[in-house]
Design a protein around this motif. Structure first.
Motif, mmCIF file in Angstrom:
data_model
loop_
_atom_site.group_PDB
_atom_site.id
_atom_site.type_symbol
_atom_site.label_atom_id
_atom_site.label_comp_id
_atom_site.label_asym_id
_atom_site.label_seq_id
_atom_site.Cartn_x
_atom_site.Cartn_y
_atom_site.Cartn_z
ATOM 1 N N LEU A 186 -14.643 39.445 -13.816
ATOM 2 C CA LEU A 186 -15.589 40.487 -14.644
ATOM 3 C C LEU A 186 -16.902 40.476 -14.513
ATOM 4 C CD1 LEU A 186 -14.684 42.674 -16.927
ATOM 5 C CD2 LEU A 186 -14.464 41.270 -18.641
ATOM 6 N N TYR A 214 -20.104 40.001 -23.464
ATOM 7 C CA TYR A 214 -18.868 41.244 -24.326
ATOM 8 C C TYR A 214 -18.758 40.244 -25.741
ATOM 9 C CZ TYR A 214 -18.249 43.911 -19.876
ATOM 10 O OH TYR A 214 -18.135 43.833 -18.704
ATOM 11 N N LEU A 266 -16.695 48.320 -19.373
ATOM 12 C CA LEU A 266 -16.473 46.917 -19.000
ATOM 13 C C LEU A 266 -16.793 47.163 -17.330
ATOM 14 C CD1 LEU A 266 -12.866 46.588 -20.003
ATOM 15 C CD2 LEU A 266 -14.730 45.627 -21.224
ATOM 16 N N SER A 318 -17.055 45.085 -13.218
ATOM 17 C CA SER A 318 -16.382 44.662 -12.542
ATOM 18 C C SER A 318 -16.459 44.525 -10.847
ATOM 19 C CB SER A 318 -14.968 44.625 -12.384
ATOM 20 O OG SER A 318 -15.039 46.291 -11.645
ATOM 21 N N PHE A 368 -8.623 48.678 -13.522
ATOM 22 C CA PHE A 368 -8.222 48.442 -14.559
ATOM 23 C C PHE A 368 -6.710 48.923 -15.212
ATOM 24 C CE2 PHE A 368 -13.203 48.331 -13.904
ATOM 25 C CZ PHE A 368 -12.634 47.067 -14.331
ATOM 26 N N HIS A 426 -16.092 50.582 -13.237
ATOM 27 C CA HIS A 426 -16.477 50.057 -14.188
ATOM 28 C C HIS A 426 -15.838 50.936 -15.208
ATOM 29 C CE1 HIS A 426 -20.820 49.767 -13.044
ATOM 30 N NE2 HIS A 426 -20.789 48.856 -14.021
ATOM 31 N N ASN A 443 -14.116 52.180 -19.366
ATOM 32 C CA ASN A 443 -14.286 52.498 -20.228
ATOM 33 C C ASN A 443 -12.952 51.587 -21.574
ATOM 34 O OD1 ASN A 443 -16.539 53.366 -21.028
ATOM 35 N ND2 ASN A 443 -15.416 55.290 -21.544
ATOM 36 N N LEU A 444 -13.049 50.666 -22.882
ATOM 37 C CA LEU A 444 -12.102 50.045 -23.363
ATOM 38 C C LEU A 444 -12.697 50.480 -24.828
ATOM 39 C CD1 LEU A 444 -9.875 48.217 -24.076
ATOM 40 C CD2 LEU A 444 -11.456 46.216 -24.631
ATOM 41 N N LEU A 456 -10.136 39.192 -23.119
ATOM 42 C CA LEU A 456 -11.089 39.524 -23.033
ATOM 43 C C LEU A 456 -11.135 39.365 -25.165
ATOM 44 C CD1 LEU A 456 -14.076 40.102 -22.463
ATOM 45 C CD2 LEU A 456 -13.390 42.870 -22.962
#
Length: 823
Positions: free
Chosen positions: A657, A661, A678, A680, A694, A715, A717-718, A750
């Motif tokens: 990662l 953040y 996010l 990586s 992910f 990439h 999105n969380l 995280l």
């Protein structure tokens, strides 16, 4: 009595009306116009005399010798009819007394014409003659007629008509008459068919009418006799005139005559103005000398016309032919001729024909031309050529032209019978023929030595085959050819066309070990065929060449090697073998150049390339080095090749990662479209680390609260998966896996801050300190301690410098200022 009075008054009124209607006479005090041939009651009252007073007396009329006129009560009257043809007018002098005095005035009585006369022909005009050749519409006679009535009126306006023709041969309407003037002419039929042998006399019935030919006109008829006569109007005989006549000019050469009415003559044709003229009598004159060479004949048209310019008859032709006089010398069409004769030409060979032209008459002997050869340059040998006296053919007179000069100039004269002459020159080039074969000066050349490392293009030797033909010509040129000994095209020939010298040139690389000697057979030939003799042994030579051995450097089989190695392989494995050979069979030593990190090694004599340590593609994916091959007996002789080693990727790195953040947060209740991005990374190549995946841990609570949405290969999105989550710092567990098989993965916990937000999206709750993360106070303390340590070190350094460099007494204060500033 009353009836007579009424009649008298009527006559007086009629007289007054006639006085106003008819044209009065001119030149009188009183003018009266009276019509002739009055057949009414007499006395005939003509007009009242306004000049006569009422109390006149003793009236006397003078000018009335016949007693025709009288006066009653101031009215003029006539006692009998008047005849205009007898007397057209009367001038009456009126004498009277009035008021005791004698007075007078004149009365002019004009007799007005009436159409009371028939037109009559004039007998003299009723005979005429017509000439052969007269054109249609040209009058040959005129019929005359007269009318006694007044010419100024229509009563005497005459018109003529053609009524009949006797006989009506060879055509019925051969004549016509002009209706106004009475001119008689031929019609088109008459002009074309008139023939005195068929009919020599014609009777023409003609009519004349007054009143301009109106229906109520008087007329009369008459017979016109027309005699058909021959005519001298014909083309004269052709005339032949000698050119350049001495004169004097003008010279009469012919004559024509129109035998009919008065005529004028003129000449037409293609000749200079005033060269020919014609007189009023039809005599044709030549006014200047003629030149037959300019124009040998003339076609002259003779035109005959009336004085008013109208053509009477068709033109006649006079042909004038110009006789020749020998006044032109023969001339050649060009001043100089060029021709070629072969050196082996035999006697009688024709080489050229010259022709002179004479502008005199070709039908006469004036154009007969004789030819002579008057000059030959150079003069020796004599009598090489001759020219035919009549034809102008130039031919060879000698038995052979061999050994003569290469060029001759001949002067040829052309002369006519009168001795007039001209000349031209003929340049004769003796053309060399290939009657000599090229020959070498010796049968064998060499041996010649050449080192095997001689460069391509090196000249081995140069020889020449001589040719006795004329230098520079095709018969002298020599073509060379290697008949044998050069089957592999090791040598080529280069010929100098100015000298015929041939150079033997190396065209391929020599190899002593393969071929150490060459025996070449060289032949010489002309580009044109031999006309006499044949090629013998002297036209062939042998060239011997020895190749000298030279120590040559090694030769590598490839100029570039491409090698692939998997990363992480054990050191010591042979990845390539560099192969080379030495032409002289000397040993070869191999070495590497450019391998700065000593990753590779090569066998000194085997050429085997090996890895010294394990290679990491992530450190360097490509290595390029140079392999040097050196001659084992001469280190100055070497060869080299490039080797490029490509490292193949192995999946030996797990994805990680990327990024910080800790300062990021998510709002609760959940904001639409809000997410943490996010990132990586995988250090492997695209084959293994191209797409990273992910995935959340397989936990019901985690999967209920959180959601991962991919953006691209690296990439995602969380975001919150539920509308509301209590404010707190959460640990979100997930895994990042690469795309290899089997994949390599990394597990991540995280920390994610969830907090309530204002309307601007800013978090309203201070985030909790993550366990293990430094506080602001600790960070400031560490920073101050670091600066204090650096300061102590600097002080120590400056103190030591001050002891090593004592202060100089003569230094100015300006020199110390920078030190103070630094402190």
């Amino acid at each position: 009595m009353a009836a007579q009075h009424i009649l008298l008054m009527f006559l007086r009124a009629l007289t007054l009306w006639m006085f106003h209607v008819f044209m009065p006479c001119s030149g009188a005090n009183v003018k009266i116009g009276i019509p002739e041939n009055y057949d009414g009651i007499f006395p005939w009252y003509l007009s009242k005399l306004p000049s006569l007073t009422t109390n006149y007396s003793e009236l006397l009329i003078r000018g009335d010798d016949e007693g025709i006129f009288g006066v009653d009560a101031a009215f003029l009257y006539a006692l009998k009819p008047l005849d205009r043809e007898k007397q057209p007018s009367y001038s009456l002098q009126m004498l009277y007394r009035a008021a005791g005095q004698r007075q007078s005035f004149t009365v002019e009585v004009c007799v007005i014409d009436k159409n009371d006369n028939v037109p009559t022909f004039s007998g003299v005009s009723m005979r005429g003659s017509v000439q052969l050749g007269l054109l249609k519409g040209i009058p040959f006679m005129r019929v005359e007629a007269s009318d006694r009535d007044d010419r100024n009126t229509a009563h005497a306006e005459l018109r003529f008509l053609m009524m009949d023709q006797t006989p009506r041969i060879p055509a019925a309407h051969m004549f016509s008459i002009d209706s106004v003037h009475g001119e008689v002419s031929l019609t088109e039929d008459g002009a074309s068919t008139l023939d005195p042998e068929m009919c020599g006399r014609y009777k023409l019935l003609v009519m004349v009418k007054d009143m301009a030919g109106k229906a109520n006109a008087f007329f009369s008829t008459g017979t016109v006799t027309v005699e058909v006569t021959g005519n001298t109007w014909a083309s004269p005989d052709p005339v032949r005139l000698q050119e350049n006549l001495p004169g004097p000019y003008p010279i009469p050469i012919s004559q024509v005559k129109w035998s009919g009415s008065q005529a004028e003559y003129s000449l037409e044709g293609e000749f200079p103005e005033m060269l020919f003229t014609i007189s009023m009598d039809g005599v044709i004159y030549l006014n200047a000398p003629l030149d037959r060479e300019t124009q040998d004949q003339f076609q002259i048209s003779i035109v005959v016309e009336r004085p008013d310019g109208r053509e009477i008859a068709k033109p006649v032709e006079l042909r004038v032919m110009v006789g020749d006089a020998n006044d032109n010398r023969p001339t050649f069409p060009q001043a100089q001729y060029h021709t070629v004769v072969k050196e082996l030409a035999h006697r009688g060979t024709e080489i050229l024909t010259v022709q002179a032209a004479d502008n005199d008459d070709p039908k006469t002997d004036n154009v007969r031309i004789f030819y002579r050869l008057v000059v030959q340059i150079p003069e020796t040998p004599r009598a090489l050529f001759r020219v035919d006296r009549d034809s102008g053919v130039i031919s060879v007179q000698a038995d052979s032209m061999e050994g003569t000069a290469p060029q001759y100039t001949l002067t040829i004269t052309a002369e006519d019978a009168k001795g007039l002459n001209s000349s031209c020159t003929v340049v004769v080039t003796v053309q060399d023929e290939n009657n000599n074969a090229p020959v070498f000066s010796q049968h064998e050349y060499g041996p010649y030595h050449i080192p095997e490392d001689a460069v391509v293009g090196t000249t081995v030797t140069a020889v020449v085959a001589g040719d006795a033909d004329v230098r520079g010509g095709d018969s002298w040129q020599v073509n060379y050819r290697l008949e044998s000994g050069n089957e592999e095209d090791v040598f080529t020939l280069a010929v100098d066309r100015h000298t015929n010298e041939v150079s033997l040139v190396l065209s391929k690389v020599l190899d002593f070990e393969r071929e150490s000697e060459y025996i070449l057979v060289l032949s010489a030939r002309n580009p044109v065929a031999l006309v006499r003799g044949r090629y013998g042994p002297a036209s062939t030579a042998t060239v011997s060449i020895y190749v000298d051995d030279v120590n040559e450097g090694p030769i590598l089989s490839q100029s570039h090697y491409e090698v692939t190695v998997r990363e992480g392989e054990e050191p010591g494995r042979v990845i390539a073998t560099i192969r080379g050979h030495d032409p002289d069979s000397h040993p070869i030593r191999y070495s590497l150049r450019g391998d700065t990190k000593r990753y590779f090694s090569i066998g000194k004599y085997s050429g085997e390339l090996k890895t010294v340590q394990a290679l990491d593609r992530e450190e360097n994916s490509t290595y390029t080095m140079e392999v040097i091959a050196v001659d084992g007996r001469n280190a100055n002789l070497s060869a080299s090749t490039l080797v490029t080693v490509h490292i193949l990727d192995v999946n030996d790195n797990s994805p990680v990662l990327v990024g910080d953040y800790s300062w990021k947060y998510l709002c609760t209740p959940r904001w639409e479209e809000q997410a943490l991005v996010l990132a990586s990374r995988d250090s492997d190549g695209p084959l293994h680390g191209g797409r990273l995946n992910f995935s959340l841990r397989s936990d019901a609570t985690v999967r209920r609260n959180w959601k991962l949405t991919p953006i691209n290969d690296t990439h995602t999105n969380l975001s919150l998966n539920i509308p509301y989550l209590a404010p707190e710092v959460y640990t979100v567990p997930f895994t990042i896996s690469d795309s290899s098989s089997p994949p390599r993965s990394t597990f991540i916990n995280l920390p994610v801050t969830v907090c309530p937000c204002n309307i601007r999206g800013n978090c309203k709750m201070a985030a909790k300190q993550l366990q293990g993360m430094p506080t602001i106070q600790s960070a400031v303390g560490i920073l101050l301690g670091t600066f204090a340590f650096i300061g102590i070190i600097l002080v120590v350094i400056f103190v030591r410098l001050s002891y090593q460099n004592p202060k100089q007494p003569r230094k100015t204060s300006q020199e110390r200022i920078p030190l103070n500033i630094s402190l």
